[in-house]
Design an enzyme around this catalytic site. Structure first.
Site, mmCIF file in Angstrom:
data_model
loop_
_atom_site.group_PDB
_atom_site.id
_atom_site.type_symbol
_atom_site.label_atom_id
_atom_site.label_comp_id
_atom_site.label_asym_id
_atom_site.label_seq_id
_atom_site.Cartn_x
_atom_site.Cartn_y
_atom_site.Cartn_z
ATOM 1 N N SER A 44 0.827 -1.210 0.000
ATOM 2 C CA SER A 44 0.000 0.000 0.000
ATOM 3 C C SER A 44 0.862 1.262 0.000
ATOM 4 C CB SER A 44 -0.930 0.007 1.208
ATOM 5 O OG SER A 44 -0.181 0.120 2.403
ATOM 6 N N HIS A 45 2.113 1.143 0.380
ATOM 7 C CA HIS A 45 3.049 2.267 0.279
ATOM 8 C C HIS A 45 4.119 1.995 -0.785
ATOM 9 C CE1 HIS A 45 1.267 3.535 4.101
ATOM 10 N NE2 HIS A 45 1.692 4.726 3.786
ATOM 11 N N ASP A 175 5.518 2.145 13.493
ATOM 12 C CA ASP A 175 4.819 3.150 12.688
ATOM 13 C C ASP A 175 3.404 2.620 12.522
ATOM 14 O OD1 ASP A 175 3.758 4.815 10.773
ATOM 15 O OD2 ASP A 175 5.232 4.345 9.228
ATOM 16 N N PHE A 176 2.482 3.191 13.278
ATOM 17 C CA PHE A 176 1.116 2.678 13.179
ATOM 18 C C PHE A 176 0.104 3.805 13.072
ATOM 19 C CE2 PHE A 176 1.990 2.506 17.889
ATOM 20 C CZ PHE A 176 1.021 3.401 18.323
ATOM 21 N N ARG A 183 -8.165 2.808 6.357
ATOM 22 C CA ARG A 183 -9.411 3.013 5.632
ATOM 23 C C ARG A 183 -9.532 2.021 4.469
ATOM 24 N NH1 ARG A 183 -13.396 6.726 5.422
ATOM 25 N NH2 ARG A 183 -14.358 7.126 3.404
ATOM 26 N N GLU A 185 -8.663 -0.948 4.328
ATOM 27 C CA GLU A 185 -9.102 -2.267 4.809
ATOM 28 C C GLU A 185 -10.636 -2.343 4.832
ATOM 29 O OE1 GLU A 185 -8.045 -5.928 5.712
ATOM 30 O OE2 GLU A 185 -6.540 -4.339 5.522
ATOM 31 N N HIS A 227 -10.629 4.812 24.260
ATOM 32 C CA HIS A 227 -10.372 6.227 24.587
ATOM 33 C C HIS A 227 -8.879 6.544 24.609
ATOM 34 C CE1 HIS A 227 -9.870 4.491 28.629
ATOM 35 N NE2 HIS A 227 -9.137 5.538 28.881
ATOM 36 N N ARG A 302 7.253 -10.441 18.657
ATOM 37 C CA ARG A 302 8.033 -9.862 17.571
ATOM 38 C C ARG A 302 8.396 -8.419 17.854
ATOM 39 N NH1 ARG A 302 5.066 -12.080 12.454
ATOM 40 N NH2 ARG A 302 3.555 -10.498 13.048
ATOM 41 N N LEU A 303 9.552 -7.994 17.394
ATOM 42 C CA LEU A 303 9.840 -6.561 17.367
ATOM 43 C C LEU A 303 8.972 -5.948 16.264
ATOM 44 C CD1 LEU A 303 13.731 -6.475 17.813
ATOM 45 C CD2 LEU A 303 11.927 -6.338 19.546
ATOM 46 N N GLN A 306 9.880 -6.374 12.482
ATOM 47 C CA GLN A 306 10.477 -7.649 12.098
ATOM 48 C C GLN A 306 9.925 -8.187 10.775
ATOM 49 O OE1 GLN A 306 11.093 -10.065 15.574
ATOM 50 N NE2 GLN A 306 10.827 -11.948 14.378
#
Lengths: 339, 339
Positions: A44-45, A175-176, A183, A185, A227, A302-303, A306
């Site tokens: 997607s990127h 990075d989340f 969107r 998804e 929240h 996992r890191l 990874q």
């Protein structure tokens, strides 16, 4: 699927961008970003994003040869006005001074203003970690997410990223999105006629909703983590919108005015220098971070990067594969831009 | 329930702390913290915490008259060595220089080292917001939480807090644990013989577990928000543990060596100055933050501190109420310390 070496993928991306009139600096910077995404298994990127880059250019929503303007605003603060160009050159323009300031001050911030933004933040966190610094970055996007307890789009999917340097390994990076999911998804579920899980969105009355069309057209997406995620998303609107004097996600969506271009807004990046914090003890303390990473992996967790790094290792050896349909669309762009 | 005015609650707290030998500066600072918690309806950070303060002192795990030592470490970096005292005096010692540096540099950090910590971070974020600055704070605690995908305690409940100044209202502040819930919440379920919801913890094999005893004794608590909350918790270990040269949550738990004292570790606070970022446009941009807050509230969602501020308004008018059993326990502390 079409297989390309990373070099081929880069040259292909560059040729498309060049054909459509991006200046050579943008050609190289944007190509590097989308190849990095493709290489790391983030389709997607990846090269797919070139479609959005060209569409945004055609819609008149990005400047193909904007010159980023660097401002040394305060001892701990760098500002780069992207003047309507893509964020990559603005980041490149600001990075050296950001690093210099972090090393002398201990902590420093880079505000990027008036950029068109589609880059995953991990690319930037990786650059900061490679400079031996810890980094934090965030930005608003466009308003699609309701605050927890609400019913209408107000926040963006507002990504938050962090990077930590490692001397003998690829950096620790996360990075989340602060939305429950991307969107795209929810779009995929709509196309497939499938219900979405509880917790991804609400209807126009703020009720939990599993119908993707209702969430996208009448209701809103939800933040991750209830929240708490909602509070983080609000923080990103404040720090990377208001504090840097740039658009919030609601303002960015209004600015877009339905053109569906890649989003226009700002970004905040903070860098911290372990050497300046820890002095002569730096190596000893950085070794404690490695102990933490080992303890995470030793229990089968996992890191954060990874999966991405595993994909990278494969791509470096074998190149990348993209769907034939995407390849044809991209070749179409190359033809369309000719002459 | 016993009703106390805020003045009475403060004097009661001070008398207990004084009897047990805390220096006058700690007496006032700790009393102010626990009264603020009680006042804001946070009973777990209220007068109840005096029991832990005194127990920690008796266990020899806090210094009753430690003098915080201020170090001007870099242009953007203040360090305060608490020398084993409670965090409050260290924060007070560092705050003026942190604010001064944020105003001159744009962004600055305060590292507090070697403190015993039980204060809610919102108290500190409020002080920073009252100085007209935006703030971020976090700290490790003690290892009770497994990383997402893991099975064994490694991270603390690691709170993250943020504050934003408002000229005509109490500041926008959030302060949350990066664990799914507080450890005390799981303890309460154990005492009540009730199952806990899915998502709060795992058993020793990393399987989702609803038995509170198994989670507390053999397994681990879980972070909020899956891998995203887990990543944030790891970031806090790195920034407020490793980067500031202080203990991680695993190291803090080991240091405690079963004494169950209040945790000993460090804390990182970052301050950003809107004036330095925005100059002459500050007021105009801060008004955009108010637009965001209004848009949150207009759709029936709450600002993060709204519940706390409502409790505060009531407490300011009517005083606070504490359970008689707690009141008697505290009076017992007063007697025990006499002579």
């Amino acid at each position: 699927m079409i297989r390309l070496t990373l070099t081929e993928a880069g040259e292909f991306a560059e040729s498309i961008l060049r054909r459509h009139g991006f200046s050579e600096a943008y050609v190289r910077a944007i190509a590097a970003t989308v190849v990095a995404g493709e290489r790391d298994g983030c389709a997607s990127h990846g090269l797919y994003r070139l479609l959005g880059c060209i569409a945004t250019l055609k819609a008149g929503k990005v400047i193909a040869d904007a010159e980023p303007e660097l401002v040394d605003q305060a001892p701990g603060l760098v500002r780069v006005d992207a003047h309507g160009g893509f964020s990559q050159l603005a980041f490149q323009a600001g990075l050296p001074l950001l690093c210099e300031k972090a090393r002398s001050q201990g902590i420093a911030a880079l505000a990027i203003n008036r950029c068109v933004h589609f880059s995953a933040l991990w690319v930037e966190m990786e650059a900061i970690a490679e400079a031996g610094l810890a980094g934090l970055a965030c930005n608003p996007t466009q308003a699609y997410v309701a605050p927890a307890g609400g019913s209408r789009p107000l926040f963006g999917t507002n990504p938050l990223a962090f990077g930590w340097p490692r001397s003998d390994a690829l950096p620790f990076i996360f990075d989340f999105a602060t939305s429950a999911v991307a969107r795209g998804e929810i779009e995929l579920h709509r196309r497939a006629g499938k219900a979405i899980p509880e917790g991804w969105g609400v209807d126009g009355e703020g009720r939990s909703c599993t119908d993707p069309a209702t969430v996208l057209d009448e209701g809103a997406m939800l933040p991750f983590g209830g929240h708490k995620g909602s509070a983080l998303s609000a923080m990103i609107e404040l720090l990377a919108g208001v504090l840097i004097g740039d658009l919030t996600s609601a303002e960015s969506l209004a600015f877009d005015a339905g053109s569906k271009a890649l989003p226009y807004h700002g970004e905040l990046i903070i860098a911290l220098d372990p050497q300046r914090f820890l002095g002569a003890d730096t190596e000893r303390h950085l070794a404690r971070a490695e102990t933490l990473f080992s303890a995470i992996e030793a229990q089968g967790a996992r890191l954060p990067s990874q999966r991405r790094y595993s994909a990278r290792a494969i791509s470096l050896a074998e190149g990348v594969q993209i769907p034939r349909a995407l390849y044809e669309d991209l070749k179409g762009l190359l033809e369309a831009g000719r002459g």
